[in-house]
Design a protein around this motif. Structure first.
Motif, PDB file in Angstrom:
ATOM      1  N   LYS A   4       0.852  -1.191   0.000  1.00 31.59           N
ATOM      2  CA  LYS A   4       0.000   0.000   0.000  1.00 31.59           C
ATOM      3  C   LYS A   4       0.887   1.239   0.000  1.00 31.59           C
ATOM      4  CE  LYS A   4      -2.577  -2.383   3.307  1.00 31.59           C
ATOM      5  NZ  LYS A   4      -3.090  -2.297   4.656  1.00 31.59           N
ATOM      6  N   GLU A   8       1.406   7.447   1.762  1.00 32.47           N
ATOM      7  CA  GLU A   8       2.602   8.291   1.705  1.00 32.47           C
ATOM      8  C   GLU A   8       2.394   9.426   0.701  1.00 32.47           C
ATOM      9  OE1 GLU A   8       6.091   5.996   1.321  1.00 32.47           O
ATOM     10  OE2 GLU A   8       7.432   7.714   1.405  1.00 32.47           O
ATOM     11  N   GLU A  48      -7.487   5.382   6.797  1.00 27.82           N
ATOM     12  CA  GLU A  48      -6.474   4.335   6.609  1.00 27.82           C
ATOM     13  C   GLU A  48      -5.931   3.881   7.965  1.00 27.82           C
ATOM     14  OE1 GLU A  48      -4.439   2.991   3.538  1.00 27.82           O
ATOM     15  OE2 GLU A  48      -6.624   2.982   3.351  1.00 27.82           O
ATOM     16  N   LEU A  49      -5.600   4.840   8.809  1.00 26.78           N
ATOM     17  CA  LEU A  49      -4.994   4.506  10.099  1.00 26.78           C
ATOM     18  C   LEU A  49      -5.982   3.764  10.988  1.00 26.78           C
ATOM     19  CD1 LEU A  49      -2.907   7.668  10.999  1.00 26.78           C
ATOM     20  CD2 LEU A  49      -2.114   5.458  10.183  1.00 26.78           C
ATOM     21  N   ALA A  52      -7.121   0.071   9.185  1.00 21.88           N
ATOM     22  CA  ALA A  52      -6.150  -0.962   8.839  1.00 21.88           C
ATOM     23  C   ALA A  52      -5.971  -1.966   9.972  1.00 21.88           C
ATOM     24  CB  ALA A  52      -4.814  -0.306   8.525  1.00 21.88           C
ATOM     25  N   GLU A  53      -5.982  -3.210   9.608  1.00 21.56           N
ATOM     26  CA  GLU A  53      -5.748  -4.256  10.577  1.00 21.56           C
ATOM     27  C   GLU A  53      -4.531  -5.042  10.133  1.00 21.56           C
ATOM     28  OE1 GLU A  53      -8.338  -7.865  12.077  1.00 21.56           O
ATOM     29  OE2 GLU A  53      -9.441  -5.972  12.082  1.00 21.56           O
ATOM     30  N   GLN A  54      -3.581  -5.160  11.021  1.00 21.67           N
ATOM     31  CA  GLN A  54      -2.297  -5.757  10.672  1.00 21.67           C
ATOM     32  C   GLN A  54      -2.434  -7.222  10.219  1.00 21.67           C
ATOM     33  OE1 GLN A  54       0.911  -6.062  13.805  1.00 21.67           O
ATOM     34  NE2 GLN A  54       1.693  -4.483  12.449  1.00 21.67           N
ATOM     35  N   LYS A  55      -1.872  -7.473   9.057  1.00 24.43           N
ATOM     36  CA  LYS A  55      -1.817  -8.851   8.573  1.00 24.43           C
ATOM     37  C   LYS A  55      -0.386  -9.353   8.753  1.00 24.43           C
ATOM     38  CE  LYS A  55      -3.618  -8.211   4.381  1.00 24.43           C
ATOM     39  NZ  LYS A  55      -4.392  -6.939   4.403  1.00 24.43           N
ATOM     40  N   ILE A  56      -0.246 -10.523   9.319  1.00 31.70           N
ATOM     41  CA  ILE A  56       1.095 -11.099   9.502  1.00 31.70           C
ATOM     42  C   ILE A  56       1.176 -12.409   8.734  1.00 31.70           C
ATOM     43  CG2 ILE A  56       2.825 -11.840  11.180  1.00 31.70           C
ATOM     44  CD1 ILE A  56       1.408 -10.159  13.274  1.00 31.70           C
ATOM     45  N   LYS A  57       2.088 -12.432   7.764  1.00 32.80           N
ATOM     46  CA  LYS A  57       2.233 -13.633   6.929  1.00 32.80           C
ATOM     47  C   LYS A  57       3.619 -14.216   7.129  1.00 32.80           C
ATOM     48  CE  LYS A  57      -1.542 -13.315   4.251  1.00 32.80           C
ATOM     49  NZ  LYS A  57      -2.554 -14.374   4.353  1.00 32.80           N
TER      50      LYS A  57
ATOM     51  N   PHE B 134       7.173   6.204   5.153  1.00 35.98           N
ATOM     52  CA  PHE B 134       5.916   5.621   5.589  1.00 35.98           C
ATOM     53  C   PHE B 134       5.753   4.220   5.013  1.00 35.98           C
ATOM     54  CE2 PHE B 134       1.386   5.010   5.729  1.00 35.98           C
ATOM     55  CZ  PHE B 134       1.115   5.441   7.003  1.00 35.98           C
ATOM     56  N   ARG B 136       4.525   0.493   4.370  1.00 40.61           N
ATOM     57  CA  ARG B 136       3.253  -0.184   4.612  1.00 40.61           C
ATOM     58  C   ARG B 136       3.437  -1.668   4.850  1.00 40.61           C
ATOM     59  NH1 ARG B 136      -1.257   2.723   3.994  1.00 40.61           N
ATOM     60  NH2 ARG B 136      -1.864   1.197   5.520  1.00 40.61           N
ATOM     61  N   ARG B 137       4.643  -2.162   4.554  1.00 38.22           N
ATOM     62  CA  ARG B 137       4.873  -3.590   4.778  1.00 38.22           C
ATOM     63  C   ARG B 137       6.314  -3.787   5.217  1.00 38.22           C
ATOM     64  NH1 ARG B 137       3.853  -8.159   0.622  1.00 38.22           N
ATOM     65  NH2 ARG B 137       4.361  -6.445  -0.751  1.00 38.22           N
ATOM     66  N   LEU B 156       5.377  -3.521  16.554  1.00 39.38           N
ATOM     67  CA  LEU B 156       4.664  -3.184  15.320  1.00 39.38           C
ATOM     68  C   LEU B 156       3.154  -3.149  15.548  1.00 39.38           C
ATOM     69  CD1 LEU B 156       6.770  -5.202  12.710  1.00 39.38           C
ATOM     70  CD2 LEU B 156       6.794  -2.737  13.142  1.00 39.38           C
ATOM     71  N   LYS B 157       2.687  -4.059  16.382  1.00 40.07           N
ATOM     72  CA  LYS B 157       1.243  -4.117  16.674  1.00 40.07           C
ATOM     73  C   LYS B 157       0.819  -2.854  17.433  1.00 40.07           C
ATOM     74  CE  LYS B 157      -2.528  -6.318  16.652  1.00 40.07           C
ATOM     75  NZ  LYS B 157      -2.970  -6.841  15.374  1.00 40.07           N
ATOM     76  N   ALA B 160       2.159   0.527  15.112  1.00 38.92           N
ATOM     77  CA  ALA B 160       1.756   0.683  13.710  1.00 38.92           C
ATOM     78  C   ALA B 160       0.857  -0.458  13.256  1.00 38.92           C
ATOM     79  CB  ALA B 160       3.000   0.776  12.830  1.00 38.92           C
ATOM     80  N   PRO B 161      -0.357  -0.529  13.806  1.00 44.47           N
ATOM     81  CA  PRO B 161      -1.252  -1.609  13.380  1.00 44.47           C
ATOM     82  C   PRO B 161      -1.634  -1.494  11.912  1.00 44.47           C
ATOM     83  CG  PRO B 161      -2.397  -0.018  14.769  1.00 44.47           C
ATOM     84  CD  PRO B 161      -0.952   0.333  14.816  1.00 44.47           C
ATOM     85  N   TYR B 162      -1.287  -0.357  11.293  1.00 45.83           N
ATOM     86  CA  TYR B 162      -1.648  -0.160   9.888  1.00 45.83           C
ATOM     87  C   TYR B 162      -0.622  -0.776   8.936  1.00 45.83           C
ATOM     88  CZ  TYR B 162       1.778   3.489  10.503  1.00 45.83           C
ATOM     89  OH  TYR B 162       2.930   4.153  10.797  1.00 45.83           O
ATOM     90  N   VAL B 163       0.511  -1.275   9.441  1.00 49.21           N
ATOM     91  CA  VAL B 163       1.472  -1.921   8.527  1.00 49.21           C
ATOM     92  C   VAL B 163       1.281  -3.433   8.540  1.00 49.21           C
ATOM     93  CG1 VAL B 163       3.261  -0.157   8.834  1.00 49.21           C
ATOM     94  CG2 VAL B 163       3.362  -2.254  10.171  1.00 49.21           C
ATOM     95  N   ASP B 164       1.546  -4.034   7.405  1.00 50.34           N
ATOM     96  CA  ASP B 164       1.530  -5.486   7.312  1.00 50.34           C
ATOM     97  C   ASP B 164       2.932  -6.010   7.553  1.00 50.34           C
ATOM     98  OD1 ASP B 164      -1.141  -5.455   6.794  1.00 50.34           O
ATOM     99  OD2 ASP B 164      -0.902  -5.458   4.611  1.00 50.34           O
ATOM    100  N   VAL B 165       2.994  -7.251   7.990  1.00 49.98           N
ATOM    101  CA  VAL B 165       4.287  -7.835   8.330  1.00 49.98           C
ATOM    102  C   VAL B 165       4.469  -9.134   7.557  1.00 49.98           C
ATOM    103  CG1 VAL B 165       5.750  -8.681  10.200  1.00 49.98           C
ATOM    104  CG2 VAL B 165       4.096  -6.849  10.651  1.00 49.98           C
ATOM    105  N   VAL B 166       5.656  -9.295   6.999  1.00 52.07           N
ATOM    106  CA  VAL B 166       6.010 -10.557   6.353  1.00 52.07           C
ATOM    107  C   VAL B 166       7.197 -11.142   7.106  1.00 52.07           C
ATOM    108  CG1 VAL B 166       6.892 -11.622   4.254  1.00 52.07           C
ATOM    109  CG2 VAL B 166       5.228  -9.775   4.100  1.00 52.07           C
ATOM    110  N   ASP B 195       8.645  -2.918   2.187  1.00 53.83           N
ATOM    111  CA  ASP B 195       9.222  -1.608   1.895  1.00 53.83           C
ATOM    112  C   ASP B 195      10.535  -1.432   2.641  1.00 53.83           C
ATOM    113  OD1 ASP B 195       6.889  -0.997   0.463  1.00 53.83           O
ATOM    114  OD2 ASP B 195       5.883  -0.472   2.339  1.00 53.83           O
ATOM    115  N   LYS B 263       1.520   5.354  15.204  1.00 55.73           N
ATOM    116  CA  LYS B 263       0.164   5.707  14.785  1.00 55.73           C
ATOM    117  C   LYS B 263      -0.288   7.014  15.432  1.00 55.73           C
ATOM    118  CE  LYS B 263      -4.570   4.154  15.029  1.00 55.73           C
ATOM    119  NZ  LYS B 263      -5.521   3.148  15.509  1.00 55.73           N
TER     120      LYS B 263
END
Lengths: 73, 401
Positions: A4, A8, A48-49, A52-57, B134, B136-137, B156-157, B160-166, B195, B263
């Protein structure tokens, strides 16, 4: 899973508009347009803030070069 | 008595047996000279002191486990055996292990790689990539079970709950670690998995952290297009990974904090923008309002008002002058008309008849010449108060008056 990016860009545009309005050189009509745009950007960013719900993969590379993706527990 | 004659081989083998069986595996200290790494990866060098020198060899299988590089002039201690090489009639020291004198092997290896990469410019600040403002991942390259991953995910949780994590799970110590870490960094780049990359582990001994001092990890970080934050525990000052990375964090949690914008801070920033925008808009409007007020009170506008008034007055003046002029003209014309009427009236037949003139008609037609009359014609004479009929008895061209 595209990254996303637009947040920014929105922030950058917001900074730009704020500076333009602070300089005070824009015409009234243009100022009002920019002001409206800025407010919709702020709304977008807040949304957005909040939403957004954090996805962890968990991602691992497979031997054939592709990715294996699973939820990280 | 028969002479006991040895063949060269017999003697050499006797020497070989004597030397190799009587000398145990031993530690030997000396200075390295004539160091060569053969293309077969076997290492050949001499060990010497003030008055003697000894050839030494370290076979590939052993050399691969040596963390640091031998260099000419380096003082080392080697563990090994004296071996005789019959085809050349030489003896040499067969090295099993080697370590530098005065410092640890790993420390030596660290210093050597640091020197090498420094010379290559891999630590230059100028070539380091800026972290995304900024992201996002976030890609986390670490052990999936350590405390480090938990710490990072917590930060991170919360922030920045708005970022995804791999998460790219790797071994962070042991022989496979460096290879797995390097591969994970490459994978992130190939598939654009984030990113920003955080690569790290919790604290540990120099041995535990060793993977982060290996050249292949440094290489992967150096070639990464995605900015890399290194986050290796704080047992030692720096790892090679720290030096090559675009950003160094002292711990994994610190790395997570560095990577993302809080956040709440972002919400605050949006609030700031909102306030600045409103202020700028208010200022802009106030300035314009003032300008309008100033204009309203300005000399120019007021004079313009006056001018307008004067124009009105002028026009009014012109109008009355015009009207006056018209009136005069009309009066003149009326007088003229009246005169004309009077003179017209003066020439009317009735007026003339009143003064004694008469009109002569024959058969209803005005007769203005005697030539139109003959004797015996009956004529009518109109007078002011009536008419008479007469018969022409005589006519002459001679006028009476």
């Amino acid at each position: 899973m595209p990254a996303k990016k637009s947040f920014e860009q929105a922030l950058r545009r917001l900074e730009e508009i704020t500076e333009t309005l602070e300089e005070g050189q824009a015409s009234l009509q243009k100022s009002i347009k920019l002001y409206e745009e800025a407010y919709s950007l702020i709304d977008f960013c807040r949304g957005e803030l909040k939403s957004a719900e954090q996805k962890i993969k968990k991602v691992t590379g497979k031997s054939d070069g592709t990715l294996k993706e699973e939820d990280f527990e | 008595m028969e002479k006991n004659i040895y063949s060269v081989s017999e003697l050499t083998h006797t020497i070989k047996n004597l030397l190799e069986t009587s000398l145990p595996t031993l530690w030997l200290e000396g200075e390295v000279s004539n160091y060569k790494r053969h293309y077969s990866q076997h290492l050949y060098f001499s060990l010497k002191d003030e008055s003697a020198q000894l050839s030494a060899v370290m076979w590939r299988s052993r050399a691969q486990k040596l963390p640091f590089q031998l260099e000419d002039g380096m003082r080392i201690r080697v563990l090994g055996n004296v071996k005789v090489y019959p085809p050349a009639g030489r003896y040499q020291f067969d090295v099993l292990e080697a370590e530098p004198v005065g410092t640890g092997s790993l420390q030596m290896a660290f210093e050597q790689l640091k020197r090498k990469l420094y010379a290559l410019g891999w630590f230059d600040e100028a070539r380091k990539k800026a972290l995304p403002v900024f992201p996002r991942r976030i890609a986390l390259i670490t052990s999936p079970t350590g405390a480090a991953i938990r710490d990072m995910l917590n930060v991170l949780k919360r922030r920045a709950p708005y970022v995804d994590v791999v998460v790219l799970p790797v071994a962070v110590q042991g022989e496979r670690a460096a290879g797995e870490i390097a591969r994970a960094i490459n994978l992130c780049n190939r598939h654009s998995l984030g990113d920003v990359i955080i690569v790290g582990r919790g604290g540990g001994s120099l041995e535990d952290l060793w993977a982060f001092n290996e050249e292949k990890v440094a290489e992967a970080i150096f070639h990464s297009h995605i900015p890399v934050i290194s986050a290796v525990g704080h047992e030692i000052d720096y790892t090679i990974a720290d030096l090559v990375a675009d950003m160094r964090a002292p711990t994994p949690s610190a790395a997570a904090e560095l990577a993302v914008v809080d956040k709440e801070a972002l919400m605050g920033k949006l609030g700031d923008y909102e306030a600045r925008l409103r202020q700028a808009m208010d200022n802009g409007l106030a300035v314009r309002r003032r300008q309008i007020e100033q204009l309203e009170q300005s000399h120019a506008l007021r004079r313009w008002d006056d001018q307008l008034f004067q124009h009105h007055q002028y026009l009014d003046g012109i109008q009355s002058r015009l009207e006056n002029a018209m009136n005069v003209k009309m009066r003149e014309m009326r007088t003229g008309l009246e005169k004309l009427e009077l003179s017209l009236r003066a020439t009317h037949p009735k007026t003339l008849m009143a003064r004694g003139y008469s009109l002569t008609l024959k058969n209803g037609k005005i007769i203005s010449s005697v030539s139109n009359l003959s004797e015996g014609d009956i004529i009518t004479t109109e007078l002011s108060d009536g008419s008479v009929e007469s018969t022409v008895t005589r006519h002459s061209a001679k006028r009476i008056m």
